[in-house]
Write a protein that holds these residues in place. Sequence first.
Motif, short mmCIF file in Angstrom:
data_model
loop_
_atom_site.label_atom_id
_atom_site.label_comp_id
_atom_site.label_asym_id
_atom_site.label_seq_id
_atom_site.Cartn_x
_atom_site.Cartn_y
_atom_site.Cartn_z
N GLN A 165 11.45 -15.13 11.94
CA GLN A 165 9.78 -14.86 11.19
C GLN A 165 10.19 -13.87 10.53
O GLN A 165 9.41 -13.53 10.37
CB GLN A 165 8.51 -15.57 12.09
CG GLN A 165 8.70 -14.65 13.23
CD GLN A 165 8.32 -15.41 14.48
OE1 GLN A 165 6.85 -16.25 14.03
NE2 GLN A 165 7.73 -15.97 15.82
N TYR A 166 10.68 -12.96 11.63
CA TYR A 166 11.09 -11.39 11.52
C TYR A 166 12.10 -11.16 10.48
O TYR A 166 13.09 -10.19 10.12
CB TYR A 166 10.85 -10.86 12.71
CG TYR A 166 9.63 -10.89 13.91
CD1 TYR A 166 9.02 -9.85 13.80
CD2 TYR A 166 10.14 -11.22 14.39
CE1 TYR A 166 7.74 -9.41 14.36
CE2 TYR A 166 8.77 -11.92 15.57
CZ TYR A 166 7.76 -11.03 15.40
OH TYR A 166 6.19 -11.05 16.06
N GLU A 167 11.53 -9.71 9.30
CA GLU A 167 11.81 -9.30 8.31
C GLU A 167 12.51 -7.85 8.94
O GLU A 167 11.57 -6.83 10.52
CB GLU A 167 11.42 -8.63 7.50
CG GLU A 167 10.97 -9.75 6.62
CD GLU A 167 12.49 -10.56 5.63
OE1 GLU A 167 12.60 -9.45 5.63
OE2 GLU A 167 11.83 -11.20 5.04
N GLN A 168 13.88 -7.37 9.50
CA GLN A 168 14.14 -6.04 10.49
C GLN A 168 13.74 -5.04 9.01
O GLN A 168 14.87 -4.31 7.75
CB GLN A 168 15.18 -6.17 10.88
CG GLN A 168 14.90 -7.54 12.29
CD GLN A 168 15.96 -7.63 13.52
OE1 GLN A 168 16.95 -6.58 13.03
NE2 GLN A 168 16.25 -8.28 13.77
N TYR A 169 13.13 -3.38 9.20
CA TYR A 169 13.95 -2.32 8.69
C TYR A 169 14.50 -1.48 9.13
O TYR A 169 13.49 -1.30 10.17
CB TYR A 169 12.87 -1.84 7.83
CG TYR A 169 12.43 -2.77 7.41
CD1 TYR A 169 13.16 -3.54 5.36
CD2 TYR A 169 11.23 -4.59 7.20
CE1 TYR A 169 12.35 -4.54 4.45
CE2 TYR A 169 10.81 -5.53 5.94
CZ TYR A 169 11.62 -5.54 5.09
OH TYR A 169 11.25 -6.70 4.28
N THR A 225 8.88 -7.00 10.88
CA THR A 225 7.65 -7.27 10.71
C THR A 225 7.26 -8.85 9.99
O THR A 225 8.17 -9.35 9.77
CB THR A 225 7.13 -6.83 9.80
OG1 THR A 225 5.70 -7.14 8.72
CG2 THR A 225 7.46 -6.12 8.31
N LYS A 226 6.63 -9.88 10.12
CA LYS A 226 6.40 -11.06 9.83
C LYS A 226 6.09 -11.14 8.79
O LYS A 226 5.83 -12.23 7.69
CB LYS A 226 5.46 -11.82 10.86
CG LYS A 226 5.92 -11.91 12.26
CD LYS A 226 4.39 -12.38 12.73
CE LYS A 226 5.03 -13.28 14.63
NZ LYS A 226 3.78 -13.53 14.96
N HIS A 227 5.57 -9.93 7.86
CA HIS A 227 4.84 -10.27 6.21
C HIS A 227 6.29 -9.13 5.47
O HIS A 227 6.26 -7.82 5.43
CB HIS A 227 4.26 -9.56 6.32
CG HIS A 227 2.84 -10.08 7.53
ND1 HIS A 227 2.48 -11.09 7.39
CD2 HIS A 227 2.40 -10.08 8.57
CE1 HIS A 227 1.78 -11.98 8.06
NE2 HIS A 227 1.56 -10.85 9.45
N LYS A 228 6.74 -9.91 4.92
CA LYS A 228 7.33 -9.13 3.96
C LYS A 228 6.75 -7.75 2.99
O LYS A 228 5.93 -8.71 2.10
CB LYS A 228 8.16 -10.17 3.28
CG LYS A 228 9.90 -9.53 2.46
CD LYS A 228 10.60 -10.30 1.74
CE LYS A 228 11.39 -9.73 0.58
NZ LYS A 228 12.74 -9.56 1.94
N PRO A 229 7.44 -6.88 2.77
CA PRO A 229 6.23 -5.87 1.84
C PRO A 229 6.54 -5.90 0.53
O PRO A 229 8.05 -6.24 0.45
CB PRO A 229 6.68 -4.26 2.62
CG PRO A 229 8.22 -4.97 3.50
CD PRO A 229 8.57 -6.15 3.55
N LEU A 237 6.44 1.15 4.64
CA LEU A 237 6.22 -0.50 3.76
C LEU A 237 4.82 -0.38 2.95
O LEU A 237 3.86 -0.14 3.86
CB LEU A 237 5.93 -1.95 5.36
CG LEU A 237 7.57 -1.34 6.05
CD1 LEU A 237 6.62 -2.86 7.28
CD2 LEU A 237 9.03 -1.25 5.25
N TYR A 254 1.56 -3.13 0.95
CA TYR A 254 1.56 -4.16 0.98
C TYR A 254 0.31 -4.06 0.26
O TYR A 254 -0.03 -2.96 -0.34
CB TYR A 254 0.92 -4.22 2.42
CG TYR A 254 1.78 -5.36 3.09
CD1 TYR A 254 2.76 -6.52 3.35
CD2 TYR A 254 2.19 -4.05 3.89
CE1 TYR A 254 4.30 -6.38 4.37
CE2 TYR A 254 3.44 -4.46 5.27
CZ TYR A 254 4.51 -5.19 4.99
OH TYR A 254 5.47 -5.59 6.25
#
Length: 259
Positions: free
Chosen positions: A55-59, A75-79, A99, A101
């Motif tokens: 569920q997590y994106e890593q940057y 983040t759980k929310h893709k930017p 990021l 949004y």
Amino acid sequence: MMNATLKFVSWNVNGLRACVKKGFLDYFQTVDADFFCLQETKLQAGQIMLELGDQYEQYWNYAEKKGYSGTAIFTKHKPFSVWYGLEENTESEGRTITLEYDSFYLVNVYTPNARRDLSRLDLRLQWEERFLNYLTQLNDKKTVIVCGDLNVAHQEIDIKNAKSNIGNSGFTYEERACMTRLQKSGFIDTFRYLYPDRIDAYTWWSYMNKVRERNIGWRIDYFLTSTTLASKIADSRIDTTIMGSDHCPILLEMKDLLA
């Protein structure tokens, strides 16, 4: 689609590999944040593999210098977009990630330290000018949430021994004035907005003997938001019980951010 209430966490981990050995993942899983921002990761690409779940994106923004600086956002929310720097989409010391949004920008920052002898104060003040310009440009487009180690105790209430620290790195008049100017340019210190008179609220303690035990600290880690987001701030707090670094995590909860 994002949740109605979003949870943000920011933590200067002072070396992520060391922090992982001291319970980082337990805290990460327990807090279950929508956005988890790190500063001072102190590593390079490939030096750690974090299993955070699908569920997590890593940057990551790594410093060129090994074992130094660095930031990350999970983040759980893709930017829509990711930016690694200020004017340019690069940052040799890995100090910022932005990021984007639909309704806001999230900016994670690790502000340069002026050093004990103030040898980097001029560089620090140049950074402050650039950072202010960057944030105000973003704020002209949409709302902004800023988090991270800003390396300054803004007011005397934000530091245990204010009188004896005046002029020291992180509590110079120049650095404090930069924070004042930033807030006057359209940003809120969310913690002070909710808790203007709360004393003994700190986020960093020296590693010297029993300093943290006696709560002789500084509040130098912040969540700032655009002033237009004031009504959406549900909570802003400091997780002082969490160990693993000389800083502790800070949390922000925002309601109806997409409304």
